[in-house]
Design an enzyme around this catalytic site. Structure first.
Site, PDB file in Angstrom:
ATOM      1  N   HIS A  33       0.854  -1.199   0.000  1.00  0.00           N
ATOM      2  CA  HIS A  33       0.000   0.000   0.000  1.00  0.00           C
ATOM      3  C   HIS A  33       0.884   1.241   0.000  1.00  0.00           C
ATOM      4  O   HIS A  33       2.097   1.140   0.169  1.00  0.00           O
ATOM      5  CB  HIS A  33      -0.874   0.004   1.257  1.00  0.00           C
ATOM      6  CG  HIS A  33      -0.067   0.122   2.519  1.00  0.00           C
ATOM      7  ND1 HIS A  33       0.600  -0.953   3.084  1.00  0.00           N
ATOM      8  CD2 HIS A  33       0.212   1.191   3.310  1.00  0.00           C
ATOM      9  CE1 HIS A  33       1.242  -0.549   4.170  1.00  0.00           C
ATOM     10  NE2 HIS A  33       1.039   0.748   4.329  1.00  0.00           N
ATOM     11  N   ASP A  60       0.945   5.197   1.902  1.00  0.00           N
ATOM     12  CA  ASP A  60       0.341   5.703   3.131  1.00  0.00           C
ATOM     13  C   ASP A  60      -0.564   6.915   2.944  1.00  0.00           C
ATOM     14  O   ASP A  60      -1.339   7.223   3.835  1.00  0.00           O
ATOM     15  CB  ASP A  60       1.435   6.023   4.165  1.00  0.00           C
ATOM     16  CG  ASP A  60       2.040   4.749   4.750  1.00  0.00           C
ATOM     17  OD1 ASP A  60       1.400   3.684   4.653  1.00  0.00           O
ATOM     18  OD2 ASP A  60       3.160   4.823   5.313  1.00  0.00           O
ATOM     19  N   HIS A  97       4.727   0.091  -0.161  1.00  0.00           N
ATOM     20  CA  HIS A  97       5.448  -0.843   0.710  1.00  0.00           C
ATOM     21  C   HIS A  97       4.500  -1.845   1.348  1.00  0.00           C
ATOM     22  O   HIS A  97       3.286  -1.640   1.361  1.00  0.00           O
ATOM     23  CB  HIS A  97       6.197  -0.074   1.796  1.00  0.00           C
ATOM     24  CG  HIS A  97       5.289   0.775   2.647  1.00  0.00           C
ATOM     25  ND1 HIS A  97       4.806   1.992   2.241  1.00  0.00           N
ATOM     26  CD2 HIS A  97       4.728   0.551   3.858  1.00  0.00           C
ATOM     27  CE1 HIS A  97       4.016   2.501   3.170  1.00  0.00           C
ATOM     28  NE2 HIS A  97       3.930   1.638   4.165  1.00  0.00           N
ATOM     29  N   ARG A 124       6.485  -9.048  16.477  1.00  0.00           N
ATOM     30  CA  ARG A 124       7.236  -7.958  15.868  1.00  0.00           C
ATOM     31  C   ARG A 124       6.616  -6.648  16.327  1.00  0.00           C
ATOM     32  O   ARG A 124       5.448  -6.372  16.068  1.00  0.00           O
ATOM     33  CB  ARG A 124       7.130  -8.079  14.343  1.00  0.00           C
ATOM     34  CG  ARG A 124       7.685  -6.911  13.537  1.00  0.00           C
ATOM     35  CD  ARG A 124       7.064  -6.990  12.161  1.00  0.00           C
ATOM     36  NE  ARG A 124       7.737  -6.244  11.102  1.00  0.00           N
ATOM     37  CZ  ARG A 124       7.393  -5.024  10.730  1.00  0.00           C
ATOM     38  NH1 ARG A 124       6.435  -4.371  11.374  1.00  0.00           N
ATOM     39  NH2 ARG A 124       8.002  -4.453   9.705  1.00  0.00           N
TER      40      ARG A 124
END
Ligand SMILES: O=C(O)CCC(=O)C(=O)O
Ligand SMILES: [Fe+3]
Length: 685
Positions: A525, A527, A597, A607
């Site tokens: 996507h 941002d 990204h 994570r």
């Protein structure tokens, strides 16, 4: 009646507005809009009339050495005709000439911004809603107007039909309708709409071009003054030609999508048309449109092949060729480009060709070479003038070039291990506290849990005795360092970055469900825009968070499997760079389509990272943050008086019910001017 100059009416309107004389505001602003429309109409009409007169009187056989006089005879007559005509229609020049900045305000539809409030104050709600809608169409990022429109929608007395664009351009209406049919494979319906869009677009283009024949825009520097005859004529003429060429972008730019013109707007019509005609077996028209498309792109293989198919499908007999109107259009455009490129080569003129189809050999070798060098420079870029770094410890470990893209960077060493662990602890506590912060199924994949914690929630947890105050402080400081580093690395012409959203995010692999996973932890996507991999475009419009200008992710750990961040091309498929998270590593990048990204699947472990988005527009800055900071400060100052602190934190910021506010208007204007200035700077580079 004598025409009132629209800039004067506009300013009278603004004066009335600030004196809260709403009826007068309405009258002046409507007058301004009408006056401008009349001037524009007159210019177009006069142009047509004078052209016709000139064509009629065209003599033949002028000896070549007298041709210049012939040309200037035409120029003088044209000048006389045009001034006379305009004088008749709208009055002397003082009545219709204005500055570029007023013109720009009208293009941005600013009068409607004031008009809506004037209507609202007079309880003319339907008119107010139309004005608001009209403004919002061209300014979709304007939050205040969005809220106002929501309010109008809730009002019973405002009908749905009021939400219409008073400045709607016919070609967009046809184009949008055409595309929705075309995309739904409804070619029979798409064809007339595409043809209408094409007709209206050509009409809009011609109008735009006529309006280019306006006053000379003076250069700013002193020595540029006092030009000699040919210099002055050439200057003005090239300025006009460039303006006319830009009209292609003008008609291809939807209101509200400033700077995002649709590429190849006119040629693409013919690309769709040949296909649509072929789909309904109208081979003659399909052939005609394929030929026409090939005028722009003679070497296009796909369409050449299609053309052959159409030709063999068509019955023998007369075959249509490319449309003459387009042939003339291209011929004229290429002649204009030839002149402009001559000026580029010899007269220090700059030119951004709006058309991707301009044949290579028309562009002078020197200009092509310069474009290549600039492109290379741009990709080597990455070294704008920046001051000393805000901190000594952290270092840039990968710049944009190493990351195979633009406007991206990796900085290491922003946090110590202790700081990372402290912030992760905060996330864990939040995840385990069982009051709504608990990790839920990720919105992106069924194979991971996802938990997010805002700064304010973190601080509130401290207030509730659930979390450690040092951990919250570390979270706050980590975010501050991220902003400072991002701001330092991407200097934005003295405009500060503001936090727009801060989120501590952990993604946890759900055990036993990782076998053979092929999905991503976070799909590809961008941002601040909606990525359309098929067209390789990114639509900067709601529901995307269009105000986000830069993104930063500060990683907190690496004891998990998978979870690498990766960048792709606008196709969402070609990976250009990959970043392995680790404690204290910051990735920062501009938030647009150039930095599409995603995150690879986290297949084992947890994570954690702090994700931050920054904005250049203060009106979009994170409100919660101030609250969180104050709250934290208070707790640090007097841990004893927690009860009072809690009281404060409960003060919710209410939404003002009415009337639509005025606060943002001044700011907004200042901002767009600033934006524009910085944009121009960028274009020159
Ligand atoms: O966590 C990451 O590495 C990236 C997350 C991301 O792209 C986002 O939340 O928009
Ligand atoms: Fe993202």
């Amino acid at each position: 009646t004598l025409l009132q100059p629209f800039d004067r009416l506009y300013y009278s309107g603004l004066r009335a507005y600030f004196q809260k004389d709403w009826l007068a505001t309405e009258e002046y602003l409507l007058g301004a809009l009408q006056s401008r429309a009349r001037v524009r109409g007159a210019k177009v009409a006069c142009h047509a009339q004078c052209q016709a007169e000139e064509d009629q009187g065209a003599g033949e056989g002028v000896p070549s050495h007298l041709q210049e006089l012939g040309v200037f005879e035409r120029v003088l007559k044209r000048a006389e005709c045009q001034t006379y005509c305009l004088r008749q229609q709208v009055g002397p020049p003082s009545r219709h000439r204005t500055t570029q900045s007023v013109e720009d305000e009208f293009r941005r539809r600013e009068p409607y911004n004031y008009l809506q409030l004037a209507y609202f104050q007079q309880q003319k709600l339907n008119a107010a809603a139309s004005a608001a809608h009209t403004y919002f169409v061209a300014n979709p990022r304007h939050l205040q107007m969005k809220e106002d429109i929501t309010k109008y929608r809730k009002m019973a007395e405002v009908g749905e039909e009021s939400f219409r664009d008073l400045e709607a351009q016919p070609h967009w209406e046809a184009y949008d309708a055409a595309l929705s049919h075309y995309d739904a494979d409804q070619y029979q319906e798409a064809i007339p709409l595409l043809e209408a869009s094409l007709n209206e677009s050509f009409r809009a283009l011609e109008d735009c071009r006529v309006l280019c024949e306006g006053p000379y825009e003076e250069e700013e520097s002193e020595e540029e003054q006092h030009k000699e005859l040919y210099e002055a004529i050439a200057d003005h003429y090239v300025q006009v030609l460039k303006c006319k060429q830009r009209c292609v972008l003008d008609i291809a730019t939807k209101p509200g999508r400033r700077r995002y013109a649709i590429d190849d707007f006119l040629p693409s019509h013919f690309d769709m048309l040949h296909f649509a005609y072929a789909s309904v077996s109208d081979w003659q028209r399909a052939i005609e449109c394929a030929h026409t498309f090939l005028l722009f792109y003679p070497k296009n293989q796909t369409v050449t092949e299609k053309l052959r198919q159409y030709q063999s499908a068509a019955a023998e007999g007369l075959e249509l060729t490319a449309r003459e109107k387009v042939q003339l259009y291209i011929k004229r455009s290429l002649m204009e480009k030839t002149l402009i490129y001559y000026a580029v080569e010899n007269l220090e003129v700059a030119f951004d060709d709006p058309d991707p189809w301009t044949p290579e050999d028309l562009i002078p070798e020197g200009v092509r070479e310069r474009a290549r060098v600039n492109k290379k420079k741009a990709s080597d870029e990455d070294e704008p003038e920046r001051g000393p770094p805000p901190y000594d410890g952290p270092t840039v470990t990968q710049n944009a070039q190493q990351l195979n893209g633009s406007q991206r960077v990796v900085v290491d060493g922003l946090l110590t291990d202790d700081e990372c662990n402290s912030i992760i602890r905060l996330a864990r506590v939040a995840g385990g506290s069982g009051d709504g912060y608990r990790g839920r199924r990720s919105p992106h994949t069924p194979y991971e849990n996802f938990q997010g914690l805002t700064l304010l929630k973190a601080v509130k947890m401290v207030g509730e005795g659930l979390a450690n105050i040092d951990d919250a402080r570390h979270y706050l400081e980590a975010s501050e360092r991220s902003l400072k580093m991002t701001e330092w690395y991407f200097p934005t012409m003295d405009t500060p970055l503001h936090y727009s959203f801060t989120h501590l995010v952990c993604r946890t692999a759900i055990e036993g469900q990782q076998e053979g996973r092929i999905d991503l932890s976070h799909p590809v996507h961008a941002d601040n825009c909606i990525l359309d991999p098929e067209s390789r475009e990114c639509w900067k419009e709601p529901p995307a968070y269009t105000h986000r200008d830069y993104s930063a992710i500060l990683y907190l750990n690496d004891n998990f499997e998978g979870g690498d961040l990766f960048f792709t091309d606008m196709d969402a498929a070609t990976v250009t760079a990959q970043v392995r998270p680790q404690c204290g590593r910051l990735v920062a990048f501009s938030a647009g389509g150039e930095n599409a990204h995603g995150v690879r699947a986290v297949t084992r472990g947890q994570r954690c990272a702090i994700a931050l988005w920054f904005t250049l527009s203060p009106e979009y800055s994170e409100q919660e943050r101030t609250e969180a900071e104050e709250y934290l400060k208070q707790m640090e100052l007097s841990s004893a008086k927690t009860s009072q602190v809690e009281e404060n934190s409960r003060r919710e910021r209410g939404h003002s019910p009415e009337p639509p506010g005025t606060g943002e208007r001044g700011d907004h204007q200042a901002r767009t001017h600033k934006k524009k200035a910085s944009k121009n700077r960028r274009d020159e580079l």
